[in-house]
Enzyme design. Structure first.
Site, PDB file in Angstrom:
ATOM      1  N   CYS A 162       8.981  31.234  12.560  1.00 17.05           N
ATOM      2  CA  CYS A 162       9.614  31.891  11.423  1.00 17.05           C
ATOM      3  C   CYS A 162       9.855  30.830  10.358  1.00 17.05           C
ATOM      4  CB  CYS A 162      10.954  32.522  11.809  1.00 17.05           C
ATOM      5  SG  CYS A 162      10.835  33.835  13.048  1.00 17.05           S
ATOM      6  N   GLY A 164       5.333  33.346   9.198  1.00 22.18           N
ATOM      7  CA  GLY A 164       5.635  34.660   9.748  1.00 22.18           C
ATOM      8  C   GLY A 164       5.225  35.750   8.793  1.00 22.18           C
ATOM      9  N   ASN A 186      15.115  30.192  12.682  1.00 23.67           N
ATOM     10  CA  ASN A 186      13.786  29.822  13.160  1.00 23.67           C
ATOM     11  C   ASN A 186      13.964  29.127  14.492  1.00 23.67           C
ATOM     12  OD1 ASN A 186      11.144  28.883  13.532  1.00 23.67           O
ATOM     13  ND2 ASN A 186      11.527  27.051  12.311  1.00 23.67           N
ATOM     14  N   GLY A 187      13.306  29.645  15.519  1.00 22.36           N
ATOM     15  CA  GLY A 187      13.411  29.027  16.838  1.00 22.36           C
ATOM     16  C   GLY A 187      13.603  30.065  17.912  1.00 22.36           C
ATOM     17  N   CYS A 233       8.712  19.508  17.726  1.00 26.87           N
ATOM     18  CA  CYS A 233       7.491  20.147  18.221  1.00 26.87           C
ATOM     19  C   CYS A 233       6.261  19.561  17.536  1.00 26.87           C
ATOM     20  CB  CYS A 233       7.572  21.651  17.956  1.00 26.87           C
ATOM     21  SG  CYS A 233       6.058  22.558  18.311  1.00 26.87           S
ATOM     22  N   TYR A 241      -0.721  22.513  13.898  1.00 23.95           N
ATOM     23  CA  TYR A 241      -1.173  23.833  13.481  1.00 23.95           C
ATOM     24  C   TYR A 241      -0.225  24.574  12.539  1.00 23.95           C
ATOM     25  CZ  TYR A 241      -2.480  28.795  13.992  1.00 23.95           C
ATOM     26  OH  TYR A 241      -2.824  30.098  13.752  1.00 23.95           O
ATOM     27  N   ASP A 247     -11.580  21.828  15.979  1.00 28.73           N
ATOM     28  CA  ASP A 247     -10.523  22.841  15.982  1.00 28.73           C
ATOM     29  C   ASP A 247      -9.243  22.171  16.464  1.00 28.73           C
ATOM     30  OD1 ASP A 247      -9.302  25.259  15.582  1.00 28.73           O
ATOM     31  OD2 ASP A 247     -10.493  26.372  17.044  1.00 28.73           O
ATOM     32  N   ASP A 248      -8.103  22.788  16.140  1.00 27.46           N
ATOM     33  CA  ASP A 248      -6.831  22.149  16.480  1.00 27.46           C
ATOM     34  C   ASP A 248      -6.388  22.425  17.904  1.00 27.46           C
ATOM     35  OD1 ASP A 248      -5.273  24.755  16.312  1.00 27.46           O
ATOM     36  OD2 ASP A 248      -5.987  24.585  14.262  1.00 27.46           O
ATOM     37  N   CYS A 268       5.212  27.877  25.636  1.00 29.62           N
ATOM     38  CA  CYS A 268       6.355  27.345  24.886  1.00 29.62           C
ATOM     39  C   CYS A 268       7.498  28.342  24.950  1.00 29.62           C
ATOM     40  CB  CYS A 268       5.956  27.096  23.431  1.00 29.62           C
ATOM     41  SG  CYS A 268       7.333  26.553  22.390  1.00 29.62           S
ATOM     42  N   CYS A 324       8.194  16.882  21.226  1.00 28.53           N
ATOM     43  CA  CYS A 324       8.055  17.796  22.359  1.00 28.53           C
ATOM     44  C   CYS A 324       6.578  18.089  22.559  1.00 28.53           C
ATOM     45  CB  CYS A 324       8.816  19.095  22.109  1.00 28.53           C
ATOM     46  SG  CYS A 324       8.614  20.303  23.459  1.00 28.53           S
ATOM     47  N   CYS A 371       3.950  21.878  25.909  1.00 33.60           N
ATOM     48  CA  CYS A 371       2.823  22.800  26.085  1.00 33.60           C
ATOM     49  C   CYS A 371       1.598  22.086  26.628  1.00 33.60           C
ATOM     50  CB  CYS A 371       2.507  23.512  24.773  1.00 33.60           C
ATOM     51  SG  CYS A 371       2.186  22.398  23.396  1.00 33.60           S
TER      52      CYS A 371
END
Length: 471
Positions: free
Chosen positions: A14, A40, A114-115, A248, A254, A357-358, A394, A448, A451
């Site tokens: 978000c 978002g 956001n989160g 993150c 991304y 690609d990411d 995540c 972090c 993932c």
């Protein structure tokens, strides 16, 4: 949505924005949210105050769909907060759109977030048992009830007491009749920045929102910091000690816009360095380097420069395939990626292509793009990913697949290569990814990477899922 059907990218979280001390607060928030739209696309909202009353409007859709000039004129006041949402907790409904607004004994309050709060389910159950009635299934409302129930004399004390009960990732903006408050979780998992617009203060998830309105970036809001802005000015305090910072890394990989700066690093520059490091780690003989638009372009440029291979625009994104595009039937779903992307035959035909690609989440889209490039005449397609394999979900505000749907959690790199049909496949290692931030030791970094590694910076509850608060 089309993206849900054919694209295996992780959805953005978000975006939040706040401004205090400007007569055109609503209009400036509108433009800032436009700049944050990439974070978002499900809903958008704005709440304002004029010192006597709170005004608010929110609805499903993009910023331009939710707000008109007439609506913005009704949002009076010198302070505002705004939000663009992709749902990570709770259904995609107008009730869950933000900012959430409330009236209670101390006046009006609006919250945007956001989160993701990893203990929202437990707090929600506790609050219901003690008489709270919820109007949404968003984890954001849990914090509103905690604040309303706190019995301290000041807003800051109530927020501090409430937020001490919360676990997870968050960047909050809170608006009351008199104050704007912004706070960032103690680990800094989600980004947030502070700026100035003339005599007004602004806060945002990304600095690109400041650029959109001509505001000046002041600094990043620190993990565990609370900013309070009112008629007396701005003051800062710590509501939690910073034991470990864990921003993150997917913000750089991304989510964030390339022109944003987050915690001292420009996103485009970091992505370009990812590409350079990827070229050093996994070189390949090829004729051309292309990137999957848009988030992989910077890494592709970096890879090409480091490898000495020409960079070309080999894939074109159709920007007019919108959120509400008709859903393809099951039998045509495999062709759906062509609605979003098309290969440039004149660039790839007869060429050995490096496709940057990411990330790869489920692998379906990567396979379709490889096939598309071969159909356009590429004689070899070498896929290079500017992040490590995604092996774990995540829980901090990104809507990810369940672990069993993550292709790298169950297949080796060679098996993934075979699945997507590439001539070769390689990922940027975690160690090299961290070198882009000047980090030489994996034992001492402030990001972090859960993932990729499964090393979560907080405890994780087994019952965590997007719909935990639904009935």
């Amino acid at each position: 949505m089309l993206d849900d059907l054919i694209f295996d990218k992780w959805h953005e979280e978000c975006g939040v924005f706040g401004i205090y001390g400007h007569e055109n607060a609503a209009e400036l928030t509108y433009y800032a949210l436009y700049a944050l739209q990439h974070r978002g696309q499900e809903s958008a909202g704005i709440a304002t105050i004029d010192g006597e009353k709170m005004y608010h409007h929110k609805n499903m859709g993009l910023v331009a769909e939710v707000f008109s000039n007439d609506i913005l004129k009704t949002l009076k006041g010198h302070a505002a907060i705004g939000h663009v949402r992709y749902s990570t907790t709770g259904l995609s409904t107008v009730q869950n759109a933000q900012p959430l607004t409330f009236g209670f004994l101390r006046g009006s309050m609006a919250l945007a977030h956001n989160g993701n709060l990893i203990n929202a389910h437990q707090l929600h159950a506790f609050l219901e048992e003690h008489g709270s009635i919820f109007q949404s299934t968003s984890d954001t409302e849990v914090v509103a009830h905690l604040i309303a129930r706190s019995g301290y004399p000041t807003l800051e004390e109530n927020i501090r007491a409430s937020i001490s009960m919360v676990k997870g990732a968050y960047a909050f903006v809170v608006l009351t009749d008199e104050k704007l408050v912004a706070l960032r979780d103690p680990m800094g998992l989600r980004p947030m920045a502070l700026g100035r617009f003339g005599d007004a203060y602004v806060v945002a998830s990304e600095t690109c929102a400041f650029d959109a309105i001509g505001a000046e970036f002041v600094r990043d809001i620190e993990p565990g910091e609370m900013i309070v802005i009112d008629r007396e000015g701005l003051r800062s305090e710590r509501f939690a000690a910073q034991n470990r910072k864990a921003l993150c890394t997917f913000e750089y990989i991304y989510f964030a816009r390339p022109d944003s700066n987050i915690d001292g690093f420009n996103v485009h520059t970091v992505r370009k360095q990812f590409g350079r490091l990827l070229a050093r780690e996994h070189p390949v003989d090829a004729d051309v380097v292309i990137g999957v638009p848009d988030s992989s372009i910077s890494a592709a440029i970096g890879y090409a420069e480091e490898a000495g291979i020409p960079y070309e625009i080999g894939l074109i994104k159709n920007r007019y395939v919108g959120r509400t595009f008709i859903q393809p039937s099951q039998e045509l779903r495999a062709l759906g990626v062509k609605l979003k992307l098309s290969a440039v035959r004149g660039v790839v035909e007869g060429k050995r292509v490096v496709m940057i690609d990411d990330s790869i989440v489920r692998g379906t889209t990567s396979g379709r793009i490889v096939s598309m490039l071969r159909e356009a005449g590429a004689i070899e397609v070498h896929v290079r990913i500017s992040s490590p394999p995604v092996t774990h979900p995540c829980f901090y505000g990104i809507d990810t697949s369940a672990r069993e749907e993550l292709i790298a959690s169950k297949k080796s790199v060679e098996e993934i290569r075979e699945f997507i049909g590439a001539d070769s496949l390689a990922y940027l290692s975690e160690a090299n990814m961290m070198k882009a931030f000047g980090v030489e030791s994996l034992q001492a970094h402030s990001y972090c990477n859960a993932c990729f590694t499964g090393r979560y910076p907080t405890e994780i509850y087994e019952d965590l899922n997007k719909f935990a608060l639904e009935r």
